[in-house]
Design a protein around this motif. Structure first.
Motif, PDB file in Angstrom:
ATOM      1  N   VAL A 180       5.278  -5.414  -6.745  1.00 38.09           N
ATOM      2  CA  VAL A 180       4.322  -5.313  -6.101  1.00 38.09           C
ATOM      3  C   VAL A 180       2.913  -5.937  -6.866  1.00 38.09           C
ATOM      4  CG1 VAL A 180       2.504  -4.102  -4.529  1.00 38.09           C
ATOM      5  CG2 VAL A 180       5.041  -3.435  -4.720  1.00 38.09           C
ATOM      6  N   GLU A 181       2.877  -5.512  -7.982  1.00 39.61           N
ATOM      7  CA  GLU A 181       1.896  -6.306  -8.697  1.00 39.61           C
ATOM      8  C   GLU A 181       1.963  -7.900  -9.020  1.00 39.61           C
ATOM      9  OE1 GLU A 181       1.204  -4.889 -12.612  1.00 39.61           O
ATOM     10  OE2 GLU A 181      -0.052  -3.279 -12.208  1.00 39.61           O
ATOM     11  N   TRP A 182       2.988  -8.390  -8.929  1.00 34.76           N
ATOM     12  CA  TRP A 182       3.549  -9.988  -8.931  1.00 34.76           C
ATOM     13  C   TRP A 182       3.124 -10.372  -7.712  1.00 34.76           C
ATOM     14  CZ3 TRP A 182       6.878 -13.171  -6.616  1.00 34.76           C
ATOM     15  CH2 TRP A 182       6.902 -14.377  -7.349  1.00 34.76           C
ATOM     16  N   LEU A 183       3.604  -9.728  -6.558  1.00 36.46           N
ATOM     17  CA  LEU A 183       3.298 -10.128  -5.160  1.00 36.46           C
ATOM     18  C   LEU A 183       1.650 -10.187  -5.083  1.00 36.46           C
ATOM     19  CD1 LEU A 183       5.860  -8.207  -3.140  1.00 36.46           C
ATOM     20  CD2 LEU A 183       6.093 -10.876  -3.560  1.00 36.46           C
TER      21      LEU A 183
ATOM     22  N   ASN B  99      -1.516   1.333  11.987  1.00 40.88           N
ATOM     23  CA  ASN B  99      -0.247   1.501  12.597  1.00 40.88           C
ATOM     24  C   ASN B  99       0.739   1.604  11.568  1.00 40.88           C
ATOM     25  OD1 ASN B  99      -0.858   1.604  15.331  1.00 40.88           O
ATOM     26  ND2 ASN B  99      -1.279  -0.849  15.432  1.00 40.88           N
ATOM     27  N   LEU B 100       0.490   1.433  10.339  1.00 37.55           N
ATOM     28  CA  LEU B 100       1.577   1.693   9.202  1.00 37.55           C
ATOM     29  C   LEU B 100       1.624   2.969   9.270  1.00 37.55           C
ATOM     30  CD1 LEU B 100       0.454  -0.747   6.555  1.00 37.55           C
ATOM     31  CD2 LEU B 100       2.368  -0.962   7.695  1.00 37.55           C
ATOM     32  N   PRO B 101       3.000   3.479   9.265  1.00 39.42           N
ATOM     33  CA  PRO B 101       3.330   5.069   9.185  1.00 39.42           C
ATOM     34  C   PRO B 101       2.654   5.533   7.834  1.00 39.42           C
ATOM     35  CG  PRO B 101       5.126   3.820  10.079  1.00 39.42           C
ATOM     36  CD  PRO B 101       4.220   2.469   9.411  1.00 39.42           C
ATOM     37  N   ASP B 102       2.385   6.726   7.825  1.00 41.38           N
ATOM     38  CA  ASP B 102       2.070   7.597   6.930  1.00 41.38           C
ATOM     39  C   ASP B 102       3.150   7.504   5.729  1.00 41.38           C
ATOM     40  OD1 ASP B 102       1.372   9.466   4.702  1.00 41.38           O
ATOM     41  OD2 ASP B 102       0.800  10.970   6.140  1.00 41.38           O
ATOM     42  N   PRO B 103       2.754   7.119   4.364  1.00 36.97           N
ATOM     43  CA  PRO B 103       3.720   6.830   3.406  1.00 36.97           C
ATOM     44  C   PRO B 103       4.482   8.044   2.696  1.00 36.97           C
ATOM     45  CG  PRO B 103       1.712   6.539   2.342  1.00 36.97           C
ATOM     46  CD  PRO B 103       1.493   6.598   3.830  1.00 36.97           C
TER      47      PRO B 103
ATOM     48  N   ILE C   1       2.447  -4.219   2.420  1.00 35.18           N
ATOM     49  CA  ILE C   1       3.547  -3.033   2.603  1.00 35.18           C
ATOM     50  C   ILE C   1       3.865  -2.588   1.362  1.00 35.18           C
ATOM     51  CG2 ILE C   1       6.058  -2.477   3.252  1.00 35.18           C
ATOM     52  CD1 ILE C   1       5.657  -4.758   5.557  1.00 35.18           C
ATOM     53  N   GLY C   2       4.145  -2.995   0.229  1.00 35.52           N
ATOM     54  CA  GLY C   2       4.416  -2.727  -1.187  1.00 35.52           C
ATOM     55  C   GLY C   2       3.459  -2.080  -1.707  1.00 35.52           C
ATOM     56  N   ARG C   3       2.044  -2.404  -1.556  1.00 34.56           N
ATOM     57  CA  ARG C   3       1.090  -1.417  -1.822  1.00 34.56           C
ATOM     58  C   ARG C   3       0.671  -0.129  -1.204  1.00 34.56           C
ATOM     59  NH1 ARG C   3      -0.305  -0.467  -6.198  1.00 34.56           N
ATOM     60  NH2 ARG C   3      -0.566  -2.732  -6.734  1.00 34.56           N
ATOM     61  N   HIS C   4       1.052  -0.208   0.073  1.00 35.12           N
ATOM     62  CA  HIS C   4       0.908   0.964   1.128  1.00 35.12           C
ATOM     63  C   HIS C   4       1.831   1.886   0.646  1.00 35.12           C
ATOM     64  CE1 HIS C   4      -0.662   3.146   4.643  1.00 35.12           C
ATOM     65  NE2 HIS C   4       0.777   3.409   5.065  1.00 35.12           N
ATOM     66  N   TYR C   5       3.212   1.508   0.325  1.00 35.81           N
ATOM     67  CA  TYR C   5       4.337   2.413  -0.041  1.00 35.81           C
ATOM     68  C   TYR C   5       4.537   2.711  -1.405  1.00 35.81           C
ATOM     69  CZ  TYR C   5       4.723   2.316   5.090  1.00 35.81           C
ATOM     70  OH  TYR C   5       4.483   2.764   6.357  1.00 35.81           O
TER      71      TYR C   5
ATOM     72  N   HIS D 145      11.843   1.446   2.487  1.00 33.43           N
ATOM     73  CA  HIS D 145      11.654   0.803   3.774  1.00 33.43           C
ATOM     74  C   HIS D 145      12.182  -0.696   3.582  1.00 33.43           C
ATOM     75  CE1 HIS D 145       8.896   4.367   4.513  1.00 33.43           C
ATOM     76  NE2 HIS D 145       8.403   4.137   3.515  1.00 33.43           N
ATOM     77  N   MET D 146      12.365  -1.348   4.642  1.00 33.12           N
ATOM     78  CA  MET D 146      13.022  -2.687   4.775  1.00 33.12           C
ATOM     79  C   MET D 146      12.197  -3.560   5.319  1.00 33.12           C
ATOM     80  SD  MET D 146      15.915  -2.306   3.266  1.00 33.12           S
ATOM     81  CE  MET D 146      16.802  -4.070   3.735  1.00 33.12           C
ATOM     82  N   LEU D 147      11.772  -4.680   4.639  1.00 32.75           N
ATOM     83  CA  LEU D 147      11.132  -5.683   5.378  1.00 32.75           C
ATOM     84  C   LEU D 147      12.096  -6.911   5.709  1.00 32.75           C
ATOM     85  CD1 LEU D 147       8.518  -7.448   5.916  1.00 32.75           C
ATOM     86  CD2 LEU D 147       7.925  -7.578   3.774  1.00 32.75           C
ATOM     87  N   MET D 148      11.985  -7.273   7.129  1.00 33.12           N
ATOM     88  CA  MET D 148      12.950  -8.223   7.408  1.00 33.12           C
ATOM     89  C   MET D 148      12.240  -9.486   8.366  1.00 33.12           C
ATOM     90  SD  MET D 148      16.206  -5.892   8.496  1.00 33.12           S
ATOM     91  CE  MET D 148      17.389  -7.139   8.473  1.00 33.12           C
ATOM     92  N   PHE D 149      12.825 -10.540   8.093  1.00 34.37           N
ATOM     93  CA  PHE D 149      12.372 -11.811   8.777  1.00 34.37           C
ATOM     94  C   PHE D 149      13.766 -12.020   9.608  1.00 34.37           C
ATOM     95  CE2 PHE D 149       9.818 -11.765   5.392  1.00 34.37           C
ATOM     96  CZ  PHE D 149       8.353 -11.987   5.718  1.00 34.37           C
TER      97      PHE D 149
END
Length: 280
Positions: free
Chosen positions: A56-59, A77-81, A107-111, A159-163
């Motif tokens: 996440v730091e690199w992102l 709307n981001l669910p509670d981590p 997303i990485g920072r939030h979770y 969590h999964m992040l998909m395109f």
């Protein structure tokens, strides 16, 4: 995991890995052009300067490097981590680079880093990205391992992040929109009882890119346009992007009343109906 050197991205080495002995037949002028179009020196300089960061730091460092301004709507709307559940985040893919970086950072920072991408294996050459990736080889015979890699991701505690389009958006009849979404995120989200969070990302690539992509899709056996994604990324520096996060869709929604492909289209339509969406 790859390590950072002053020449992390080495087109000569990548060609050897992909082509073996045939690489020596690639004309030198083509190799030089390829290095220029993927901005080898510029990218390597950034990777070297950011070598102490990963995940996440690199992102987040990438977002700063590209001078991206992100206007986020619907962050509530981001669910509670800490709700003890796992989610599938799906987004349109207008850019092919910055959108993935930016959403990973958000997303990485939030979770707290508990997410994973499915990415093609070329991106695994980026050491900072590797910790948050499940690699997919889309360029070689190992693509048959795709189901196992997806399975590993959904079985994990991430969590999964998909395109779901797989490729970045195309311009057809003057409209920039994803190609059809695959059904994998539907079937796996149901199997592992993960609600789906739809996300819309604004932005577009150059008209040159869309013309090339349409030509490549119709007439070539390989994705020529993909080579230009780094070049497109540098064309998009200093820009502002709108990120709109929709309400989670309960996994129980995806019942037998529609096929998984139809449900994938349903979620895609939901993404494109999110409030910030303005057709370029």
């Amino acid at each position: 995991m790859a390590t950072v050197t002053e020449k992390t991205i080495d087109i000569d080495q990548i060609l050897k890995q992909k082509m073996g002995a045939k690489a020596k037949f690639v004309p030198g002028i083509f190799v030089s052009w390829l290095k220029k179009i993927v901005h080898q020196d510029k990218v390597n300089a950034f990777l070297w300067e950011s070598r102490d960061k990963s995940g996440v730091e690199w992102l987040e460092e990438c977002v700063r490097y590209l001078d991206m301004t992100l206007e986020i709507k619907g962050k509530e709307n981001l669910p509670d981590p800490h709700d003890g559940r796992l989610y599938t985040f799906v987004s349109n893919h207008p850019l092919g680079g910055e959108d993935g970086v930016a959403l990973g950072a958000i997303i990485g920072r939030h979770y707290e880093g508990r997410f994973r991408y499915l990415v093609n294996d070329l991106l695994m050459n980026l050491p900072g990205l590797a910790p948050v990736c499940i690699p997919i080889n889309k360029t070689g015979s190992q693509s048959r391992n795709f189901p196992a890699m997806v399975q590993a991701g959904f079985q994990s505690d991430n969590h999964m992040l998909m395109f779901p389009a797989g490729l970045c958006s195309r311009k057809q009849n003057g409209i920039i929109r994803d190609l059809p979404w695959t059904k994998t995120f539907i079937s796996k989200s149901v199997e592992y009882q993960r609600d789906v969070v739809p996300i819309h990302f604004s932005g577009q690539n150059s008209n040159f890119f869309y013309r090339l992509a349409n030509f490549s899709d119709k007439h070539l056996k390989f994705n020529l346009a993909m080579l230009f994604l780094v070049d497109e990324m540098y064309k998009n520096v200093h820009k502002t992007f709108q990120v709109t996060i929709g309400e989670p869709i309960p996994w129980q929604t995806f019942d037998k009343s529609k096929s998984p492909m139809e449900w994938a289209q349903f979620v895609k339509d939901r993404v494109y109906s999110l409030p910030s969406h303005k057709q370029p």
